[in-house]
Design a protein around this motif. Structure first.
Motif, mmCIF file in Angstrom:
data_model
loop_
_atom_site.group_PDB
_atom_site.id
_atom_site.type_symbol
_atom_site.label_atom_id
_atom_site.label_comp_id
_atom_site.label_asym_id
_atom_site.label_seq_id
_atom_site.Cartn_x
_atom_site.Cartn_y
_atom_site.Cartn_z
ATOM 1 N N CYS A 170 -0.014 -34.463 9.795
ATOM 2 C CA CYS A 170 1.161 -35.130 9.236
ATOM 3 C C CYS A 170 2.418 -34.345 9.588
ATOM 4 O O CYS A 170 2.426 -33.104 9.529
ATOM 5 C CB CYS A 170 0.993 -35.222 7.713
ATOM 6 S SG CYS A 170 2.403 -35.935 6.838
ATOM 7 N N TRP A 171 3.493 -35.068 9.932
ATOM 8 C CA TRP A 171 4.740 -34.396 10.291
ATOM 9 C C TRP A 171 5.455 -33.839 9.063
ATOM 10 O O TRP A 171 6.190 -32.851 9.138
ATOM 11 C CB TRP A 171 5.661 -35.350 11.031
ATOM 12 C CG TRP A 171 7.044 -34.805 11.266
ATOM 13 C CD1 TRP A 171 8.221 -35.410 10.971
ATOM 14 C CD2 TRP A 171 7.406 -33.538 11.852
ATOM 15 N NE1 TRP A 171 9.282 -34.605 11.325
ATOM 16 C CE2 TRP A 171 8.804 -33.447 11.865
ATOM 17 C CE3 TRP A 171 6.675 -32.459 12.339
ATOM 18 C CZ2 TRP A 171 9.492 -32.346 12.358
ATOM 19 C CZ3 TRP A 171 7.364 -31.356 12.822
ATOM 20 C CH2 TRP A 171 8.750 -31.311 12.837
ATOM 21 N N THR A 172 5.241 -34.413 7.897
ATOM 22 C CA THR A 172 5.913 -33.939 6.687
ATOM 23 C C THR A 172 5.217 -32.663 6.215
ATOM 24 O O THR A 172 4.513 -32.655 5.203
ATOM 25 C CB THR A 172 5.873 -35.018 5.587
ATOM 26 O OG1 THR A 172 6.323 -36.268 6.127
ATOM 27 C CG2 THR A 172 6.758 -34.649 4.413
ATOM 28 N N CYS A 173 5.420 -31.595 6.944
ATOM 29 C CA CYS A 173 4.628 -30.396 6.647
ATOM 30 C C CYS A 173 5.330 -29.085 6.963
ATOM 31 O O CYS A 173 4.745 -28.026 6.743
ATOM 32 C CB CYS A 173 3.300 -30.450 7.393
ATOM 33 S SG CYS A 173 3.488 -30.546 9.183
ATOM 34 N N TYR A 174 6.573 -29.123 7.448
ATOM 35 C CA TYR A 174 7.259 -27.890 7.791
ATOM 36 C C TYR A 174 8.591 -27.781 7.065
ATOM 37 O O TYR A 174 9.370 -28.735 7.019
ATOM 38 C CB TYR A 174 7.504 -27.806 9.297
ATOM 39 C CG TYR A 174 6.228 -27.698 10.105
ATOM 40 C CD1 TYR A 174 5.395 -26.589 9.969
ATOM 41 C CD2 TYR A 174 5.853 -28.697 10.990
ATOM 42 C CE1 TYR A 174 4.217 -26.487 10.702
ATOM 43 C CE2 TYR A 174 4.677 -28.603 11.722
ATOM 44 C CZ TYR A 174 3.865 -27.495 11.572
ATOM 45 O OH TYR A 174 2.698 -27.392 12.281
ATOM 46 N N ILE A 175 8.845 -26.609 6.508
ATOM 47 C CA ILE A 175 10.145 -26.301 5.909
ATOM 48 C C ILE A 175 10.703 -25.116 6.686
ATOM 49 O O ILE A 175 10.125 -24.030 6.678
ATOM 50 C CB ILE A 175 10.038 -25.957 4.412
ATOM 51 C CG1 ILE A 175 9.362 -27.103 3.643
ATOM 52 C CG2 ILE A 175 11.424 -25.705 3.846
ATOM 53 C CD1 ILE A 175 7.908 -26.873 3.351
ATOM 54 N N PHE A 176 11.792 -25.352 7.390
ATOM 55 C CA PHE A 176 12.350 -24.339 8.278
ATOM 56 C C PHE A 176 13.480 -23.572 7.614
ATOM 57 O O PHE A 176 14.376 -24.165 7.002
ATOM 58 C CB PHE A 176 12.923 -24.992 9.540
ATOM 59 C CG PHE A 176 11.926 -25.742 10.378
ATOM 60 C CD1 PHE A 176 11.162 -25.079 11.327
ATOM 61 C CD2 PHE A 176 11.756 -27.105 10.229
ATOM 62 C CE1 PHE A 176 10.250 -25.779 12.112
ATOM 63 C CE2 PHE A 176 10.852 -27.803 11.000
ATOM 64 C CZ PHE A 176 10.097 -27.138 11.950
#
Length: 278
Positions: A170-176
């Motif tokens: 899933c793309w909703t998975c990174y907090i930069f």
């Protein structure tokens, strides 16, 4: 501050506007429920959606990009098309370019808030109310990933938990941390197409790309996102858990996949309420 960034599909590629709006409103309700309120949402779109609720934390960034394909059916994801490697690759390329370009526009729009972090999310996925608090309690230069999350087939009484590699699905998975993007050009137009296509338009290269730069992401220590499948507005043609599993590979492979990394469980009221699931 944490800035959440998402994009909406071109109006000509939306299967159902009412469905798209319903899903977006549900997602926004999960963001509104954040325990830490130091956040904003940027939605990059071609036209402002007519929501039934007004969200004070939402900002719209309008774009006039052409649709990613001349014909909606160039983007249709069917079982037949999925067997054609050239069609599948063409479709994925179009989607990555369109999403990546919109996310890049949102990223540059976020700069005016001087946020410490940004999180890109698909407009139909649901987020844990603890995300903002977890991220903002950590160092400003710490980036995060969601390795533990749920996969939910719309309307099902069951939910799937991916405990270790949710970020590969899933793309909703990174907090930069915004420090990741300090070396981007001053002007958005100077960013290479390949960069926003592969780093913002897709999720498969992000972890390794950051690791190659010595940037290690920390795993959020709880199920933080629910990836929605079979909603009617997904980019993929997933229509339930059976189809999702079948795309993992052959029979032996997906049996191992189930036993080792996947947990089917009854959709409890606790999970339903946390992620605003129907």
């Amino acid at each position: 501050m944490l800035i959440f960034i998402t994009s909406l599909k071109h109006p000509t590629t939306v299967a159902s506007k009412p469905t798209m709006i319903r899903l977006l409103e549900r997602t926004l309700s999960t963001i509104e429920a954040q325990v830490n309120k130091d956040f904003r949402v940027i939605i990059v779109c071609h036209e402002i959606p007519e929501l039934s609720v007004s969200y004070s934390f939402v900002e719209y960034v309008l774009v006039d990009f052409p649709p990613p394909a001349r014909d909606f059916w160039d983007l249709a994801y069917t079982a037949e098309a999925d067997q054609d490697e050239k069609k599948r690759e063409k479709r994925l390329e179009l989607i990555k370019l369109d999403k990546g370009k919109k996310y890049l526009r949102g990223l540059y729009a976020a700069r005016k808030y001087n946020p410490s972090h940004v999180m890109f999310f698909d407009a139909d996925d649901c987020l844990s109310p603890a995300i903002t608090e977890t991220v903002l309690l950590g160092p400003t230069d710490q980036s995060w990933y969601v390795g533990n999350g749920y996969i939910y087939s719309e309307g099902s009484k069951w939910i799937v938990q991916r405990k270790n590699d949710f970020n590969t699905h899933c793309w909703t998975c990174y907090i930069f941390s915004m420090s990741v993007f300090w070396d981007l050009p001053e002007n958005e137009s100077d960013v290479p197409v390949e960069w926003y296509r592969d780093m913002l338009g897709s999720h498969r290269m992000v972890y390794d790309w950051l690791a190659s730069k010595g940037i290690m992401m920390k795993k959020i220590p709880y199920p933080a996102v629910t990836y929605i499948i079979s909603s009617g507005e997904n980019h993929s043609w997933l229509t339930g858990y059976g189809i999702w599993i079948s795309r993992r590979g052959g029979i032996v492979r997906w049996i191992r996949f189930l036993l080792r990394m996947t947990s089917f469980r009854f959709l409890s009221d606790k999970i339903r309420q946390k992620f605003k699931l129907s």
